[in-house]
Scaffold this active site. Sequence first.
Site, PDB file in Angstrom:
ATOM      1  N   ASP A 135      39.237 -21.276 -35.604  1.00 58.07           N
ATOM      2  CA  ASP A 135      38.530 -21.849 -34.321  1.00 58.07           C
ATOM      3  C   ASP A 135      39.460 -21.477 -33.283  1.00 58.07           C
ATOM      4  O   ASP A 135      38.694 -21.261 -32.190  1.00 58.07           O
ATOM      5  CB  ASP A 135      37.840 -23.237 -34.528  1.00 58.07           C
ATOM      6  CG  ASP A 135      37.014 -23.520 -35.505  1.00 58.07           C
ATOM      7  OD1 ASP A 135      36.231 -22.513 -35.739  1.00 58.07           O
ATOM      8  OD2 ASP A 135      36.781 -24.533 -36.311  1.00 58.07           O
ATOM      9  N   ASN A 154      38.791 -33.768 -23.167  1.00 57.13           N
ATOM     10  CA  ASN A 154      38.079 -34.973 -23.326  1.00 57.13           C
ATOM     11  C   ASN A 154      37.579 -35.468 -24.702  1.00 57.13           C
ATOM     12  O   ASN A 154      37.373 -36.447 -24.890  1.00 57.13           O
ATOM     13  CB  ASN A 154      36.356 -34.685 -22.487  1.00 57.13           C
ATOM     14  CG  ASN A 154      35.530 -35.803 -22.652  1.00 57.13           C
ATOM     15  OD1 ASN A 154      35.536 -37.045 -22.473  1.00 57.13           O
ATOM     16  ND2 ASN A 154      34.502 -35.456 -23.461  1.00 57.13           N
ATOM     17  N   SER A 208      43.030 -43.922 -22.331  1.00 60.50           N
ATOM     18  CA  SER A 208      42.252 -45.221 -22.611  1.00 60.50           C
ATOM     19  C   SER A 208      43.328 -46.344 -22.740  1.00 60.50           C
ATOM     20  O   SER A 208      44.584 -46.464 -22.798  1.00 60.50           O
ATOM     21  CB  SER A 208      42.073 -45.309 -24.118  1.00 60.50           C
ATOM     22  OG  SER A 208      41.261 -46.394 -24.526  1.00 60.50           O
ATOM     23  N   TYR A 221      43.653 -45.420 -33.341  1.00 61.14           N
ATOM     24  CA  TYR A 221      43.175 -44.686 -32.155  1.00 61.14           C
ATOM     25  C   TYR A 221      44.095 -45.255 -31.077  1.00 61.14           C
ATOM     26  O   TYR A 221      44.278 -44.371 -29.992  1.00 61.14           O
ATOM     27  CB  TYR A 221      41.839 -45.502 -31.881  1.00 61.14           C
ATOM     28  CG  TYR A 221      41.359 -45.193 -30.785  1.00 61.14           C
ATOM     29  CD1 TYR A 221      40.563 -43.974 -30.335  1.00 61.14           C
ATOM     30  CD2 TYR A 221      41.287 -46.124 -29.580  1.00 61.14           C
ATOM     31  CE1 TYR A 221      40.284 -43.840 -29.141  1.00 61.14           C
ATOM     32  CE2 TYR A 221      40.753 -45.875 -28.326  1.00 61.14           C
ATOM     33  CZ  TYR A 221      40.185 -44.758 -28.173  1.00 61.14           C
ATOM     34  OH  TYR A 221      39.788 -44.458 -26.716  1.00 61.14           O
ATOM     35  N   LYS A 225      46.193 -42.480 -28.401  1.00 58.19           N
ATOM     36  CA  LYS A 225      46.148 -42.644 -26.871  1.00 58.19           C
ATOM     37  C   LYS A 225      47.520 -42.737 -26.206  1.00 58.19           C
ATOM     38  O   LYS A 225      47.618 -42.424 -25.300  1.00 58.19           O
ATOM     39  CB  LYS A 225      45.081 -43.622 -26.509  1.00 58.19           C
ATOM     40  CG  LYS A 225      43.761 -43.270 -26.757  1.00 58.19           C
ATOM     41  CD  LYS A 225      43.130 -41.902 -26.134  1.00 58.19           C
ATOM     42  CE  LYS A 225      41.817 -41.684 -26.616  1.00 58.19           C
ATOM     43  NZ  LYS A 225      41.482 -40.218 -25.841  1.00 58.19           N
ATOM     44  N   ILE A 254      33.232 -47.376 -20.954  1.00 60.59           N
ATOM     45  CA  ILE A 254      32.266 -46.778 -20.257  1.00 60.59           C
ATOM     46  C   ILE A 254      30.948 -46.690 -21.065  1.00 60.59           C
ATOM     47  O   ILE A 254      31.261 -46.629 -22.220  1.00 60.59           O
ATOM     48  CB  ILE A 254      32.727 -45.275 -19.865  1.00 60.59           C
ATOM     49  CG1 ILE A 254      34.197 -45.395 -19.054  1.00 60.59           C
ATOM     50  CG2 ILE A 254      31.646 -44.514 -19.331  1.00 60.59           C
ATOM     51  CD1 ILE A 254      34.729 -43.952 -19.305  1.00 60.59           C
ATOM     52  N   SER A 256      28.604 -45.052 -23.257  1.00 58.88           N
ATOM     53  CA  SER A 256      28.762 -43.987 -24.078  1.00 58.88           C
ATOM     54  C   SER A 256      28.243 -44.318 -25.461  1.00 58.88           C
ATOM     55  O   SER A 256      28.470 -45.405 -26.011  1.00 58.88           O
ATOM     56  CB  SER A 256      30.228 -43.391 -24.117  1.00 58.88           C
ATOM     57  OG  SER A 256      30.989 -44.277 -24.886  1.00 58.88           O
TER      58      SER A 256
END
Length: 347
Positions: A135, A154, A208, A221, A225, A254, A256
Amino acid sequence: MSLLSKYYVDSWSGWHLETSPGPQSLVTLFLLITGGLLVASQIWTFLRVLLSLFVLPGKSLRSFGSKGSWALVTGASDGIGKEFALQLARAGFNLLLVSRTEEKLSALADEMSSKNPAVQTKRLAMDFARNDDEDHEKLKALVDELDIAVLVNNVGKSHNMPVPFVLTPEDELTDIVNINCLGTLRVTQLVAPGMVQRKRGLILTMGSFGGLVPTPLLATYSGSKAFLQYWSTALGSELEPYGIQVELVQAHLITSAMSKIRKPTATVPTPRTFVKSVLSKIGRHGGSPGYTFSSSPYWSHGLIAWVLTCVMGVMSKTFLSFNKDMHESIRKRALRKAEREKGKKAE
């Protein structure tokens, strides 16, 4: 008697002899001056934050590329990524769209062509969780033939629900690291050499508040970040001499699919409002003046970031406890919902 000595009247004990200031007086004076300077510094910093958020404009997007230049957006098919693509197209950039689902990329490319017929689009469907060399070779072939002036890192993944680290499924842990960290690094390493050669470019990476403040029950997570925070700072220092702007964008909640919030508020903007603030404040720190190559450009996020960065040094345990309690509550609600859905399927 020394010329520095003088008499004064004390209403309780009559006349006393006061000599030149002693060590205690000097220490007191030093502390008063130091405290005053710290307060003045905080006031000045806050004024800079207000100017950055509400008054001063950012750099023009056109300063990073000429007519016909391209922008590469990862995670482009939904939410913030889709909005970055649409707004960059309106700014005149051609778009290289990268995301997991071919159908969504195709629909986005068609939407952009109908709204901006002069804008060219290319797309590549790839799953960053796989960290597949093939890829990345396909992406490299596309990047090498284009003038990529703007890169928007993003693509990202959080936990399906808040979860203690020891209970985190191994595939979820691996996916978060592959997508948030390795995916961002590998794409940037493909794009940055061309920017260095052309001596211009913009690299935006979505950060974040989970990386700004350690977040229990989102440990992997949060760590991913925080990694991007330090990586962006180091990268920004390396690339600045080549005219390349590197910026980690600090974001709170946000609306989402990732946040699972649908209704916007003053502190939870829509992707359109948020992206507009990012692209209009390039080069401004917003509410993150203490972090080089970082920005919190949306006004309410910026104010929250300023508070966190100013007080978290003395209140880190308080914020840690608050974050832990909040995500434990979210986890309980998510587990109850999962049980209800399981019961419905059993019926």
